[in-house]
Write a protein that holds these residues in place. Sequence first.
Motif, PDB file in Angstrom:
ATOM      1  N   ALA A   1       0.825  -1.209   0.000  1.00  0.00           N
ATOM      2  CA  ALA A   1       0.000   0.000   0.000  1.00  0.00           C
ATOM      3  C   ALA A   1       0.859   1.260   0.000  1.00  0.00           C
ATOM      4  O   ALA A   1       0.572   2.228  -0.720  1.00  0.00           O
ATOM      5  CB  ALA A   1      -0.939  -0.013   1.201  1.00  0.00           C
ATOM      6  N   GLU A   2       1.932   1.256   0.800  1.00  0.00           N
ATOM      7  CA  GLU A   2       2.808   2.425   0.878  1.00  0.00           C
ATOM      8  C   GLU A   2       3.490   2.710  -0.461  1.00  0.00           C
ATOM      9  O   GLU A   2       3.698   3.878  -0.826  1.00  0.00           O
ATOM     10  CB  GLU A   2       3.867   2.211   1.950  1.00  0.00           C
ATOM     11  CG  GLU A   2       3.341   2.301   3.381  1.00  0.00           C
ATOM     12  CD  GLU A   2       4.376   1.839   4.395  1.00  0.00           C
ATOM     13  OE1 GLU A   2       5.508   1.518   3.978  1.00  0.00           O
ATOM     14  OE2 GLU A   2       4.051   1.814   5.600  1.00  0.00           O
ATOM     15  N   ARG A   3       3.820   1.660  -1.195  1.00  0.00           N
ATOM     16  CA  ARG A   3       4.544   1.844  -2.449  1.00  0.00           C
ATOM     17  C   ARG A   3       3.603   2.109  -3.629  1.00  0.00           C
ATOM     18  O   ARG A   3       4.073   2.384  -4.737  1.00  0.00           O
ATOM     19  CB  ARG A   3       5.453   0.637  -2.698  1.00  0.00           C
ATOM     20  CG  ARG A   3       6.503   0.510  -1.603  1.00  0.00           C
ATOM     21  CD  ARG A   3       7.545  -0.545  -1.860  1.00  0.00           C
ATOM     22  NE  ARG A   3       8.522  -0.546  -0.772  1.00  0.00           N
ATOM     23  CZ  ARG A   3       9.660  -1.237  -0.799  1.00  0.00           C
ATOM     24  NH1 ARG A   3       9.977  -1.991  -1.856  1.00  0.00           N
ATOM     25  NH2 ARG A   3      10.499  -1.175   0.227  1.00  0.00           N
ATOM     26  N   ASP A   4       2.304   2.019  -3.373  1.00  0.00           N
ATOM     27  CA  ASP A   4       1.264   2.498  -4.282  1.00  0.00           C
ATOM     28  C   ASP A   4       1.483   2.070  -5.736  1.00  0.00           C
ATOM     29  O   ASP A   4       1.707   2.915  -6.623  1.00  0.00           O
ATOM     30  CB  ASP A   4       1.192   4.031  -4.191  1.00  0.00           C
ATOM     31  CG  ASP A   4      -0.030   4.587  -4.916  1.00  0.00           C
ATOM     32  OD1 ASP A   4      -1.006   3.834  -5.131  1.00  0.00           O
ATOM     33  OD2 ASP A   4       0.007   5.773  -5.278  1.00  0.00           O
TER      34      ASP A   4
ATOM     35  N   GLN B   1       0.972   1.227  -9.575  1.00  0.00           N
ATOM     36  CA  GLN B   1       0.056   1.747 -10.588  1.00  0.00           C
ATOM     37  C   GLN B   1      -0.516   0.633 -11.461  1.00  0.00           C
ATOM     38  O   GLN B   1      -1.429   0.879 -12.246  1.00  0.00           O
ATOM     39  CB  GLN B   1       0.796   2.774 -11.450  1.00  0.00           C
ATOM     40  CG  GLN B   1       1.225   4.004 -10.675  1.00  0.00           C
ATOM     41  CD  GLN B   1       2.292   4.790 -11.403  1.00  0.00           C
ATOM     42  OE1 GLN B   1       3.432   4.337 -11.540  1.00  0.00           O
ATOM     43  NE2 GLN B   1       1.922   5.964 -11.890  1.00  0.00           N
TER      44      GLN B   1
ATOM     45  N   PHE C   1      -7.054  -1.204   0.533  1.00  0.00           N
ATOM     46  CA  PHE C   1      -6.359  -1.014  -0.743  1.00  0.00           C
ATOM     47  C   PHE C   1      -7.047   0.020  -1.629  1.00  0.00           C
ATOM     48  O   PHE C   1      -6.604   0.263  -2.751  1.00  0.00           O
ATOM     49  CB  PHE C   1      -6.273  -2.337  -1.510  1.00  0.00           C
ATOM     50  CG  PHE C   1      -5.652  -3.472  -0.749  1.00  0.00           C
ATOM     51  CD1 PHE C   1      -4.743  -3.239   0.267  1.00  0.00           C
ATOM     52  CD2 PHE C   1      -5.984  -4.788  -1.047  1.00  0.00           C
ATOM     53  CE1 PHE C   1      -4.175  -4.284   0.978  1.00  0.00           C
ATOM     54  CE2 PHE C   1      -5.426  -5.837  -0.341  1.00  0.00           C
ATOM     55  CZ  PHE C   1      -4.518  -5.589   0.673  1.00  0.00           C
TER      56      PHE C   1
ATOM     57  N   HIS D   1      -7.113   3.151  -1.839  1.00  0.00           N
ATOM     58  CA  HIS D   1      -6.363   4.314  -2.314  1.00  0.00           C
ATOM     59  C   HIS D   1      -5.264   3.957  -3.301  1.00  0.00           C
ATOM     60  O   HIS D   1      -4.674   4.849  -3.933  1.00  0.00           O
ATOM     61  CB  HIS D   1      -5.722   5.039  -1.125  1.00  0.00           C
ATOM     62  CG  HIS D   1      -4.540   4.302  -0.559  1.00  0.00           C
ATOM     63  ND1 HIS D   1      -4.663   3.216   0.268  1.00  0.00           N
ATOM     64  CD2 HIS D   1      -3.197   4.498  -0.753  1.00  0.00           C
ATOM     65  CE1 HIS D   1      -3.460   2.775   0.590  1.00  0.00           C
ATOM     66  NE2 HIS D   1      -2.556   3.526  -0.006  1.00  0.00           N
ATOM     67  N   ILE D   2      -4.944   2.666  -3.452  1.00  0.00           N
ATOM     68  CA  ILE D   2      -3.857   2.244  -4.345  1.00  0.00           C
ATOM     69  C   ILE D   2      -4.234   2.567  -5.788  1.00  0.00           C
ATOM     70  O   ILE D   2      -5.342   2.262  -6.241  1.00  0.00           O
ATOM     71  CB  ILE D   2      -3.556   0.743  -4.176  1.00  0.00           C
ATOM     72  CG1 ILE D   2      -3.007   0.474  -2.769  1.00  0.00           C
ATOM     73  CG2 ILE D   2      -2.579   0.263  -5.238  1.00  0.00           C
ATOM     74  CD1 ILE D   2      -2.769  -0.995  -2.481  1.00  0.00           C
ATOM     75  N   ALA D   3      -3.320   3.185  -6.518  1.00  0.00           N
ATOM     76  CA  ALA D   3      -3.612   3.642  -7.883  1.00  0.00           C
ATOM     77  C   ALA D   3      -4.106   2.509  -8.783  1.00  0.00           C
ATOM     78  O   ALA D   3      -5.047   2.693  -9.561  1.00  0.00           O
ATOM     79  CB  ALA D   3      -2.366   4.294  -8.478  1.00  0.00           C
TER      80      ALA D   3
ATOM     81  N   ARG E   1      -7.709   1.701  -7.852  1.00  0.00           N
ATOM     82  CA  ARG E   1      -8.601   2.813  -8.230  1.00  0.00           C
ATOM     83  C   ARG E   1      -8.829   2.851  -9.741  1.00  0.00           C
ATOM     84  O   ARG E   1      -9.948   3.090 -10.207  1.00  0.00           O
ATOM     85  CB  ARG E   1      -7.994   4.121  -7.747  1.00  0.00           C
ATOM     86  CG  ARG E   1      -8.874   5.346  -7.942  1.00  0.00           C
ATOM     87  CD  ARG E   1      -8.214   6.586  -7.381  1.00  0.00           C
ATOM     88  NE  ARG E   1      -6.953   6.900  -8.041  1.00  0.00           N
ATOM     89  CZ  ARG E   1      -5.760   6.871  -7.432  1.00  0.00           C
ATOM     90  NH1 ARG E   1      -5.663   6.518  -6.168  1.00  0.00           N
ATOM     91  NH2 ARG E   1      -4.668   7.204  -8.107  1.00  0.00           N
TER      92      ARG E   1
END
Length: 315
Positions: free
Chosen positions: A246-249, A251, A276, A278-280, A283
């Motif tokens: 999650a921190e490394r998000d 894409q 999860f 908010h993870i690009a 989303r």
Amino acid sequence: MHRLIYSFAALLLTVQPSAGGDFPVTVTSCGREVTFEAPPARAVAHGSNLVEIMLALGLEDRMLGYSGRIERVEAATDLFPAAATLRPLQRGYPTLEMLLEEGTDFYFSGWSYGMRVGGEVTPDSLGRYGIAVYELSESCIRLGQRNRPGFDYLFRDLENLAATFGVPERARALIADYRARLDRVGTRIAATTNRPRIFIYDSGDKVPITAGGYSMPQAIIDAAGGRNIAADIESSWVRIDWETVAERDPQAVVIVDYGEVTAEEKIAFMKEHPAFAHIAAIRDVRFLVLGYDDLTPGPRNILAVERLADFLHGG
């Protein structure tokens, strides 16, 4: 380096095939020098990706059969029809007893690909019975060898196996084709400055398994113009925590499609987990499904680069 010399004359239960190339041949396997006086004739490979390497070199006539997941080898007929002719010998990791009973003279495997450190089946244990072992180059990290794998690892394995079986020209042809395809991808994405962050989702719900910086997916992601969020982990296939993911998000998420949990179930798990959201990649619904054999060392790695590059940068 240890130097091991294998003579197969006393072991062969079939007529020795005529040898191409020059013998004796010496190849290096995880730091061991292994010398062959003649090409093996009763080979066993473990796992579908290693079987596919053998089939890509046209070595099915030198194979007794294979160990590992039968359904994966059966599925290999889409690219390698000869997979249908191979005999399954053992569903899981092979036992020493089975390899001896079958009269095996060569075992193509790797660490965590058919062998375990300290296990019953190792180069040393098989060497006592005259069975030569060639280890998958990517797997040498399990012995503490810290070299980042690239496609040179795959090409080295192809060259070494082709030399061992006396068909070096087959490896040269394959490698030339693979290099040309990789070059085409590289040329196509050279102008892009966008290198999306990628999470390889192998398996696991409480603790996921992913591909670290010393795994074959690292080379695939690099060649396709992406960035592996686990590139800094100095291992191959590893467990991390969801907080790190999650921190490394990422894409984009690459789903490894294999096992009892389907790719659709893995995608649903990530999409439905509130942590999860908010993870690009979640989303934007950016998932790519690739198979086990696409992402473990083998001939399908080139196709994986092409598909990932198309996914990340457009076809």
